[in-house]
Design a protein around this motif. Structure first.
Motif, mmCIF file in Angstrom:
data_model
loop_
_atom_site.group_PDB
_atom_site.id
_atom_site.type_symbol
_atom_site.label_atom_id
_atom_site.label_comp_id
_atom_site.label_asym_id
_atom_site.label_seq_id
_atom_site.Cartn_x
_atom_site.Cartn_y
_atom_site.Cartn_z
ATOM 1 N N ALA A 1 12.656 41.416 43.816
ATOM 2 C CA ALA A 1 14.081 41.753 43.752
ATOM 3 C C ALA A 1 14.834 41.113 44.913
ATOM 4 C CB ALA A 1 14.262 43.271 43.764
ATOM 5 N N LEU A 2 14.275 41.208 46.123
ATOM 6 C CA LEU A 2 14.918 40.578 47.282
ATOM 7 C C LEU A 2 14.949 39.055 47.137
ATOM 8 C CD1 LEU A 2 13.425 42.725 50.180
ATOM 9 C CD2 LEU A 2 15.690 42.908 49.134
ATOM 10 N N MET A 3 13.873 38.498 46.592
ATOM 11 C CA MET A 3 13.846 37.056 46.373
ATOM 12 C C MET A 3 14.929 36.640 45.374
ATOM 13 S SD MET A 3 10.848 34.685 44.712
ATOM 14 C CE MET A 3 11.304 35.192 43.058
ATOM 15 N N SER A 4 15.109 37.428 44.312
ATOM 16 C CA SER A 4 16.121 37.106 43.301
ATOM 17 C C SER A 4 17.516 37.151 43.896
ATOM 18 C CB SER A 4 16.009 38.087 42.128
ATOM 19 O OG SER A 4 14.759 37.988 41.494
ATOM 20 N N ILE A 5 17.769 38.159 44.716
ATOM 21 C CA ILE A 5 19.093 38.277 45.340
ATOM 22 C C ILE A 5 19.337 37.110 46.286
ATOM 23 C CG2 ILE A 5 20.495 39.702 46.869
ATOM 24 C CD1 ILE A 5 19.060 42.152 45.676
ATOM 25 N N ALA A 6 18.317 36.769 47.096
ATOM 26 C CA ALA A 6 18.464 35.641 48.018
ATOM 27 C C ALA A 6 18.661 34.332 47.251
ATOM 28 C CB ALA A 6 17.236 35.547 48.931
ATOM 29 N N TRP A 7 17.913 34.154 46.157
ATOM 30 C CA TRP A 7 18.052 32.927 45.377
ATOM 31 C C TRP A 7 19.427 32.860 44.700
ATOM 32 C CZ3 TRP A 7 16.345 28.257 44.891
ATOM 33 C CH2 TRP A 7 16.586 27.524 43.738
ATOM 34 N N ALA A 8 19.955 34.009 44.269
ATOM 35 C CA ALA A 8 21.294 34.025 43.674
ATOM 36 C C ALA A 8 22.341 33.621 44.701
ATOM 37 C CB ALA A 8 21.602 35.410 43.118
ATOM 38 N N LEU A 9 22.168 34.101 45.928
ATOM 39 C CA LEU A 9 23.111 33.710 46.987
ATOM 40 C C LEU A 9 23.031 32.206 47.257
ATOM 41 C CD1 LEU A 9 22.613 36.690 49.465
ATOM 42 C CD2 LEU A 9 24.532 36.306 47.905
ATOM 43 N N TYR A 10 21.811 31.675 47.223
ATOM 44 C CA TYR A 10 21.660 30.239 47.411
ATOM 45 C C TYR A 10 22.193 29.463 46.198
ATOM 46 C CZ TYR A 10 19.439 25.665 47.522
ATOM 47 O OH TYR A 10 19.226 24.319 47.480
ATOM 48 N N SER A 11 21.913 29.944 44.995
ATOM 49 C CA SER A 11 22.313 29.236 43.778
ATOM 50 C C SER A 11 23.824 29.204 43.601
ATOM 51 C CB SER A 11 21.677 29.911 42.553
ATOM 52 O OG SER A 11 20.276 29.833 42.621
ATOM 53 N N TYR A 12 24.515 30.124 44.235
ATOM 54 C CA TYR A 12 25.979 30.096 44.160
ATOM 55 C C TYR A 12 26.517 28.762 44.682
ATOM 56 C CZ TYR A 12 30.846 31.365 45.039
ATOM 57 O OH TYR A 12 32.211 31.401 45.049
ATOM 58 N N ASN A 13 25.711 28.115 45.524
ATOM 59 C CA ASN A 13 26.075 26.804 46.064
ATOM 60 C C ASN A 13 26.276 25.763 44.955
ATOM 61 O OD1 ASN A 13 26.268 24.758 48.198
ATOM 62 N ND2 ASN A 13 24.269 24.077 47.467
ATOM 63 N N TYR A 14 25.601 25.965 43.782
ATOM 64 C CA TYR A 14 25.695 24.996 42.699
ATOM 65 C C TYR A 14 26.977 25.137 41.885
ATOM 66 C CZ TYR A 14 20.800 23.742 43.438
ATOM 67 O OH TYR A 14 19.630 23.285 43.967
ATOM 68 N N VAL A 15 27.588 26.305 41.926
ATOM 69 C CA VAL A 15 28.764 26.534 41.089
ATOM 70 C C VAL A 15 30.022 26.779 41.908
ATOM 71 C CG1 VAL A 15 27.400 27.403 39.166
ATOM 72 C CG2 VAL A 15 28.255 29.001 40.890
ATOM 73 N N ALA A 16 29.894 26.965 43.223
ATOM 74 C CA ALA A 16 31.060 27.246 44.058
ATOM 75 C C ALA A 16 31.948 26.018 44.155
ATOM 76 C CB ALA A 16 30.618 27.681 45.451
ATOM 77 N N ILE A 17 33.256 26.225 44.109
ATOM 78 C CA ILE A 17 34.204 25.115 44.245
ATOM 79 C C ILE A 17 35.029 25.254 45.524
ATOM 80 C CG2 ILE A 17 34.334 24.678 41.769
ATOM 81 C CD1 ILE A 17 36.907 26.315 41.704
ATOM 82 N N SER A 18 34.647 26.227 46.387
ATOM 83 C CA SER A 18 35.287 26.388 47.691
ATOM 84 C C SER A 18 34.273 27.051 48.619
ATOM 85 C CB SER A 18 36.554 27.252 47.578
ATOM 86 O OG SER A 18 36.219 28.611 47.414
ATOM 87 N N PRO A 19 34.489 26.992 49.917
ATOM 88 C CA PRO A 19 33.530 27.627 50.841
ATOM 89 C C PRO A 19 33.708 29.142 50.963
ATOM 90 C CG PRO A 19 35.262 26.535 52.079
ATOM 91 C CD PRO A 19 35.496 26.189 50.642
ATOM 92 N N TRP A 20 34.610 29.723 50.188
ATOM 93 C CA TRP A 20 34.835 31.166 50.250
ATOM 94 C C TRP A 20 33.510 31.919 50.106
ATOM 95 C CZ3 TRP A 20 33.792 35.373 47.251
ATOM 96 C CH2 TRP A 20 34.460 36.557 47.593
ATOM 97 N N PRO A 21 33.281 32.956 50.857
ATOM 98 C CA PRO A 21 34.209 33.701 51.724
ATOM 99 C C PRO A 21 34.273 33.174 53.163
ATOM 100 C CG PRO A 21 32.170 34.899 51.566
ATOM 101 C CD PRO A 21 31.997 33.676 50.707
ATOM 102 N N PHE A 22 33.741 31.991 53.391
ATOM 103 C CA PHE A 22 33.747 31.426 54.743
ATOM 104 C C PHE A 22 34.981 30.541 54.920
ATOM 105 C CE2 PHE A 22 29.405 32.276 53.450
ATOM 106 C CZ PHE A 22 28.963 33.068 54.485
ATOM 107 N N ALA A 23 35.422 30.439 56.159
ATOM 108 C CA ALA A 23 36.650 29.695 56.441
ATOM 109 C C ALA A 23 36.414 28.202 56.522
ATOM 110 C CB ALA A 23 37.279 30.197 57.746
ATOM 111 N N THR A 24 35.154 27.779 56.715
ATOM 112 C CA THR A 24 34.860 26.359 56.891
ATOM 113 C C THR A 24 33.657 25.960 56.048
ATOM 114 O OG1 THR A 24 33.372 26.723 58.766
ATOM 115 C CG2 THR A 24 35.721 26.446 59.260
ATOM 116 N N THR A 25 33.533 24.697 55.827
ATOM 117 C CA THR A 25 32.371 24.163 55.107
ATOM 118 C C THR A 25 31.091 24.405 55.885
ATOM 119 O OG1 THR A 25 33.766 22.461 54.113
ATOM 120 C CG2 THR A 25 31.390 22.083 54.085
#
Length: 622
Positions: free
Chosen positions: A212-236
């Motif tokens: 479960a923890l691995m899936s959550i961590a991988w989802a956070l990483y995989s968001y990198n493939y579909v994100a079109i902005s650095p949100w919620p971070f202010a910088t790249t």
């Protein structure tokens, strides 16, 4: 022919490489007269007039202009002589943010061309080119790219061709670059949340918790493939740091999952794993901007190596296992391992291409975990069914054993009841009929000449009545209740006569007996107690005086039989005597206490007997 893990691995890598080459080979080949690039500052709205250099797409300007952060302009020139055929342009990607113009007319622009930069590194674009914008010669496709050297900035493949044909290729690219990662992200979060609930409800299933923890961590990483902005971070940079930490967390939790799913614990290895993760996280979080690129490469390679080690560790730990879930996970690990090798080769430039395999291959792990869950569910159902079958068998055997035991206990209870009835019958015969016979025998022995015909007839009637009483009690026949004085009258008359015939003074001291009514069985026990006590006194005591007292004391009645004859040792009753045994048994049956005092001056028997309610309750128990 058997396929070893190594052959299987190389087969997967070959298929991935072949798939990438085949996909790229089917794309229309660009027909640009020139592809050039030039640098400019962040605020430039138009490209510089000079400084243009020829480049080849896909282009990563960090390899040509190391450390350059800013804007690069790409100028692509092409001719279009056939105006009757509609054409389109497809951008494979641009990194990080950009805008495109055709002959001065804007085609597309990202939302933010300065920090926080839009993220277009995994976004394909397709534009059908309007005929009115096209010229027969020297059409200019101008692309402005804003990028940072740490993130491979530049322009991917650009293709111009038939609009319909290019549209189908764009749909395939969208599927691989956007749709599949988005579906994977949703399914990964769903599956991770499900296994987190499973682990919360069954803490012993630690492998599911780590998955479960691995899936959550991988989802956070995989968001990198579909994100079109650095949100919620202010910088790249902030987004990149977080993405790298999420990737390392994925690898660490995957390693823990492999160890736990194999049923093992390696304290020092696990400690080293988390120490390395903490060190990598700290390094990534604190690395200065100019070192982010190097830090990302080093940590990516280190995490990938750990991932590969975890795959082969699980394979080694479960090599001899026959469990289906172990076999399936080993196959999936080898598939994703092959994809990881391919992505490392692609990332490092060993092979050309832009399509990473990890996001797509993660579907295999989702499918495998769904299979593992289903397998465990079916296995659990089978165990429950086997347990139920064994339980039913044991219950049936226990029921049969219990029925046999109850039958045996019933037979034993019937035998004990018969013995009790026989003992009661013997006591009744001894106390009643026997006592009457003994007393009349003693009377005949003492004065045989005084036995007239009427007296003899009276003796026979007494015997008849005693026999009738014994039969009534033994057969369960109950007569109506009588008060205590009615029960006492015949016995008092009989024993008074016996005492007078033997020259013994018999004194009766009674009071309040008419208010106590007794059923036949309870009344018979009363009379047998008194009868046996008087018979013993006449037979053994050689007394000259007998006193019978029956009086009320609060809620009890006290019966005393006193004689002035020779006493006996109450603690050592005569061997074979049943009189005292019978007295104690009858006293216990009516709830009475029994006390004997005997000495050289005589014997006293005392019975404290419950009245009314207590007596009735005793009768019901009998």
């Amino acid at each position: 022919m058997a396929c070893s893990p190594s052959r299987f691995f190389f087969l997967i890598v070959a298929l991935l490489i072949f798939g990438e080459i085949a996909f790229a080979g089917e794309l229309p080949q660009p027909s640009f007269k020139a592809v050039e690039a030039v640098q400019s500052g962040w605020d430039a709205d138009t490209p510089p007039a000079s400084g243009w250099v020829k480049v080849t797409l896909p282009d990563d300007w960090s390899r040509r202009w190391r450390g350059f952060d800013g804007v690069t302009w790409y100028r692509l020139t092409f001719d279009h002589a056939d105006s009757s055929r509609p054409i389109a342009v497809m951008f494979d990607y641009w990194t990080l943010a950009g805008a495109a113009w055709l002959n001065g007319a804007m085609l597309d622009r990202d939302a933010s061309l300065v920090e926080p930069l839009s993220r277009s590194w995994n976004v394909s674009r397709y534009f059908r080119l309007p005929a009115e914008l096209l010229r027969d010669k020297d059409n200019v496709l101008l692309v402005r790219i804003s990028g940072l050297s740490a993130y491979q900035p530049g322009l991917g493949e650009v293709m111009i061709g038939d609009a319909a044909e290019l549209k189908s290729h764009f749909a395939g690219a969208e599927l691989l670059r956007h749709d599949l990662p988005l579906v994977s992200l949703a399914v990964t979060l769903t599956l991770g949340g499900f296994f987190l609930v499973v682990w919360t409800m069954r803490r012993s299933e630690t492998a599911y918790g780590w998955y479960a923890l691995m899936s959550i961590a991988w989802a956070l990483y995989s968001y990198n493939y579909v994100a079109i902005s650095p949100w919620p971070f202010a910088t790249t940079d902030g987004s990149a740091r977080f993405t790298m930490i999420a990737f390392m967390a994925t690898v660490a939790t995957f390693a823990m999952f492999c160890i736990r799913f194999a049923g093992r614990h390696f304290r020092f290895v696990e400690g080293g794993l988390w120490l390395g993760f903490a060190a990598g996280t700290l390094w990534m979080a604190l690395a200065p901007p100019h070192q982010i690129a190097t830090t990302r490469i080093i940590l990516s390679l280190a995490a990938t190596i750990v991932y590969f080690i975890a795959c082969f560790l699980f394979l080694g730990l479960t090599w001899k296992s026959r469990r289906i879930d172990h076999i399936v996970l080993n196959i999936v690990n080898m598939i994703i391992f092959g994809g990881g090798v391919y992505d490392v080769a692609l990332f490092s430039g060993v092979i050309s291409g832009t399509m990473y395999a990890s996001a797509g291959l993660s579907q295999f792990r989702l499918a495998s975990m769904a299979f593992v869950l289903a397998w465990h569910y079916v296995a659990s159902l089978k165990r429950i069914e086997r347990f139920n079958e064994e339980l039913v068998g044991k219950i049936t055997a226990t029921r049969e054993e219990l029925a046999l035991t109850l039958s045996q206990q019933h037979e034993l209870a019937l035998a004990n009841t018969r013995l009790d009835e026989r003992a009661n019958l013997a006591h009744n015969l001894h106390d009643g009929l026997g006592g009457t016979l003994v007393n009349n025998i003693a009377l005949l022995e003492h004065s045989p000449m005084t036995m007239s015909g009427d007296r003899f007839l009276s003796v026979l009637k007494e015997l008849r009545e005693e026999l009738r009483a014994v039969i009534d009690v033994s057969t369960g026949y109950q007569t109506e209740e009588q008060d205590l004085s009615e029960w006492l009258a015949p016995l008092r008359s009989r024993f008074t006569l016996l005492c007078e015939s033997r020259g013994i003074a018999c004194v009766w001291d009674t009071d309040g007996l008419a208010t106590h009514r007794l059923p036949s069985r309870l009344g018979l026990d009363w009379m047998r107690i008194l009868q046996e006590s008087l018979t013993n006194a006449l037979k053994h005591s050689e007394a000259s005086r007998i006193h019978i007292g029956l009086r009320r004391r609060d809620d009890r009645l006290r019966l005393t039989i006193e004689d002035n004859g020779r006493g006996f040792d109450a603690a050592q009753p005569r061997t074979g005597g049943t009189g005292l045994i019978s007295l104690r048994k009858r006293a216990g049956r009516i709830g009475a206490t029994f006390d004997i005092r005997s000495g050289s001056d005589g014997t006293t028997l005392t019975f404290d007997i419950p009245r009314s309610g207590s007596v009735a309750e005793s009768a019901r128990r009998i």
